[in-house]
Design a protein around this motif. Sequence first.
Motif, mmCIF file in Angstrom:
data_model
loop_
_atom_site.group_PDB
_atom_site.id
_atom_site.type_symbol
_atom_site.label_atom_id
_atom_site.label_comp_id
_atom_site.label_asym_id
_atom_site.label_seq_id
_atom_site.Cartn_x
_atom_site.Cartn_y
_atom_site.Cartn_z
ATOM 1 N N ALA A 298 -9.303 117.428 120.746
ATOM 2 C CA ALA A 298 -9.082 117.805 122.136
ATOM 3 C C ALA A 298 -8.783 116.577 122.993
ATOM 4 C CB ALA A 298 -10.298 118.551 122.674
ATOM 5 N N LEU A 299 -9.470 115.460 122.701
ATOM 6 C CA LEU A 299 -9.232 114.233 123.458
ATOM 7 C C LEU A 299 -7.852 113.652 123.148
ATOM 8 C CD1 LEU A 299 -12.756 112.575 123.114
ATOM 9 C CD2 LEU A 299 -11.689 113.333 125.253
ATOM 10 N N VAL A 300 -7.475 113.649 121.884
ATOM 11 C CA VAL A 300 -6.165 113.125 121.511
ATOM 12 C C VAL A 300 -5.059 113.930 122.193
ATOM 13 C CG1 VAL A 300 -4.520 112.851 119.609
ATOM 14 C CG2 VAL A 300 -6.905 112.133 119.309
ATOM 15 N N LEU A 301 -5.120 115.252 122.064
ATOM 16 C CA LEU A 301 -4.090 116.096 122.659
ATOM 17 C C LEU A 301 -4.101 115.996 124.176
ATOM 18 C CD1 LEU A 301 -1.834 118.158 122.248
ATOM 19 C CD2 LEU A 301 -3.583 119.965 122.225
ATOM 20 N N GLY A 302 -5.298 116.018 124.767
ATOM 21 C CA GLY A 302 -5.395 115.937 126.226
ATOM 22 C C GLY A 302 -4.827 114.648 126.779
ATOM 23 N N SER A 303 -5.044 113.532 126.056
ATOM 24 C CA SER A 303 -4.578 112.239 126.549
ATOM 25 C C SER A 303 -3.060 112.137 126.553
ATOM 26 C CB SER A 303 -5.172 111.112 125.707
ATOM 27 O OG SER A 303 -4.595 111.072 124.412
ATOM 28 N N MET A 304 -2.381 113.029 125.831
ATOM 29 C CA MET A 304 -0.919 113.015 125.780
ATOM 30 C C MET A 304 -0.276 113.841 126.901
ATOM 31 S SD MET A 304 -0.200 113.391 121.694
ATOM 32 C CE MET A 304 -0.577 112.055 120.555
ATOM 33 N N GLN A 305 -1.091 114.522 127.690
ATOM 34 C CA GLN A 305 -0.548 115.359 128.747
ATOM 35 C C GLN A 305 -0.256 114.528 129.993
ATOM 36 O OE1 GLN A 305 0.068 118.419 127.548
ATOM 37 N NE2 GLN A 305 -0.914 117.511 125.737
ATOM 38 N N PRO A 306 0.615 115.013 130.877
ATOM 39 C CA PRO A 306 0.891 114.289 132.126
ATOM 40 C C PRO A 306 -0.378 114.186 132.973
ATOM 41 C CG PRO A 306 2.519 116.020 131.729
ATOM 42 C CD PRO A 306 1.421 116.241 130.740
ATOM 43 N N PRO A 307 -0.497 113.132 133.789
ATOM 44 C CA PRO A 307 -1.679 113.000 134.653
ATOM 45 C C PRO A 307 -1.725 114.121 135.682
ATOM 46 C CG PRO A 307 -0.024 111.356 135.215
ATOM 47 C CD PRO A 307 0.443 112.011 133.953
ATOM 48 N N GLU A 308 -2.955 114.483 136.056
ATOM 49 C CA GLU A 308 -3.131 115.505 137.084
ATOM 50 C C GLU A 308 -3.069 114.849 138.463
ATOM 51 O OE1 GLU A 308 -5.753 119.011 135.765
ATOM 52 O OE2 GLU A 308 -6.817 117.249 135.036
ATOM 53 N N ALA B 179 -5.584 107.711 130.635
ATOM 54 C CA ALA B 179 -5.894 106.441 129.963
ATOM 55 C C ALA B 179 -7.346 106.416 129.497
ATOM 56 C CB ALA B 179 -5.618 105.273 130.900
ATOM 57 N N VAL B 180 -8.249 106.897 130.340
ATOM 58 C CA VAL B 180 -9.662 106.968 129.956
ATOM 59 C C VAL B 180 -9.842 107.942 128.797
ATOM 60 C CG1 VAL B 180 -11.960 107.638 130.754
ATOM 61 C CG2 VAL B 180 -10.483 106.299 132.247
ATOM 62 N N GLN B 181 -9.151 109.063 128.868
ATOM 63 C CA GLN B 181 -9.212 110.057 127.794
ATOM 64 C C GLN B 181 -8.728 109.459 126.479
ATOM 65 O OE1 GLN B 181 -6.977 113.608 128.821
ATOM 66 N NE2 GLN B 181 -8.780 114.876 128.488
ATOM 67 N N ARG B 182 -7.693 108.635 126.554
ATOM 68 C CA ARG B 182 -7.169 108.006 125.352
ATOM 69 C C ARG B 182 -8.192 107.045 124.743
ATOM 70 N NH1 ARG B 182 -2.040 107.468 123.271
ATOM 71 N NH2 ARG B 182 -1.678 105.661 121.916
ATOM 72 N N GLU B 183 -8.880 106.269 125.590
ATOM 73 C CA GLU B 183 -9.928 105.393 125.086
ATOM 74 C C GLU B 183 -11.036 106.194 124.418
ATOM 75 O OE1 GLU B 183 -11.015 101.750 127.455
ATOM 76 O OE2 GLU B 183 -10.092 102.942 129.036
ATOM 77 N N ALA B 184 -11.430 107.306 125.058
ATOM 78 C CA ALA B 184 -12.466 108.154 124.475
ATOM 79 C C ALA B 184 -11.992 108.768 123.166
ATOM 80 C CB ALA B 184 -12.869 109.239 125.467
ATOM 81 N N ALA B 185 -10.693 109.089 123.081
ATOM 82 C CA ALA B 185 -10.143 109.631 121.840
ATOM 83 C C ALA B 185 -10.270 108.622 120.709
ATOM 84 C CB ALA B 185 -8.681 110.034 122.043
ATOM 85 N N HIS B 186 -9.959 107.356 120.999
ATOM 86 C CA HIS B 186 -10.112 106.310 119.982
ATOM 87 C C HIS B 186 -11.564 106.213 119.521
ATOM 88 C CE1 HIS B 186 -6.179 104.442 119.563
ATOM 89 N NE2 HIS B 186 -6.002 104.527 120.866
ATOM 90 N N ALA B 187 -12.492 106.259 120.477
ATOM 91 C CA ALA B 187 -13.911 106.182 120.120
ATOM 92 C C ALA B 187 -14.335 107.375 119.275
ATOM 93 C CB ALA B 187 -14.757 106.098 121.391
ATOM 94 N N ALA B 188 -13.846 108.564 119.625
ATOM 95 C CA ALA B 188 -14.186 109.759 118.854
ATOM 96 C C ALA B 188 -13.597 109.702 117.448
ATOM 97 C CB ALA B 188 -13.695 111.007 119.585
#
Length: 314
Positions: free
Chosen positions: A277-287, A295-304
């Motif tokens: 969910a984090l990987v896919l979410g980080s690829m979406q356009p910013p809200e 960018a924060v989501q992408r960092e969390a995706a790497h950690a996950a």
Amino acid sequence: MSAVRRPAWSDLPPSVRSRVSETLGGRVIGSAPLAGTESSGQLEVLQTASSRWIVRAVGPEAPVTQDRLAAEEAFLALLPDDVPTPPREWFVDEVLPGAGRWVALGYRDEPVRPPRDPWDEADLAAAVELAIQIGTLDAPPELPDALDVIDVGAWATLAATRPAGLSAFTPWLVDKVEHLADIAGHAPEAMSGKNLVHGALRRESIMITDHGWDATSAHAVDWFMPSRGAAFLDVVLLLPYLRVDGAPPPEVVLDRHPLAGVDPEALTCAVAAVAGALVLGSMQPPEPGMPHERAVQREAAHAALEWLRTRLGN
């Protein structure tokens, strides 16, 4: 993780200050950032002649945050009385003259602070115990199922679409996506439950109370997406963000704060689903109004993903 700068009391339009003062029952005669939020402006302590309040005000520059605060107001009415959150006393959501839509909330002034940056052991322990505590509560039946809130089908989507940026996360993903989709496919058995899930625990959504003798406890704000699910879900959702903040690896944290009675395979499935969910979410356009969220989501995706590789042994 840096939060978007919110306007301080002195920066607010006059109609907003007037409306908040009306809600407080008196003219504001003093203001200061809540200790620890000076750089983000997230919370302001306001003083009237007879009372003190912790206030957050959000204007038209952050419509997603406004909607989240409005959703939180509705959800708080459903949550159990013993939910660990600071006492919230009032809420305003109005279009004000010359200022547009403003959403403001007021907490009773109590001795709370954000977690220390960087995390220290006491605050880290309080944050993880908060996530565990929330999972011990029964969720109101009106809340959505966690499987409808967390995109547990993200790996299946990624396997089907193979977006160009996928391999940029880590070469490890290239031949693992279908396997991860299979693991996450067990989410209905692994992640379902009747326990309360906050769903958005981060540094910004945790407030700490000091009790002396190095004892601390934590409280959660930002209840804009609570759900019903397995008791351990908030821990899984929180630990990647803690890791981004400099906390120890999730498995080290879990050694210190074990999850009693949790099936290891169910935990691995939840880690896989959350990572996807984090990987896919980080690829979406910013809200709108949230330029740094992806960018924060992408960092969390790497950690996950690092956590998932540890659990899978590869």
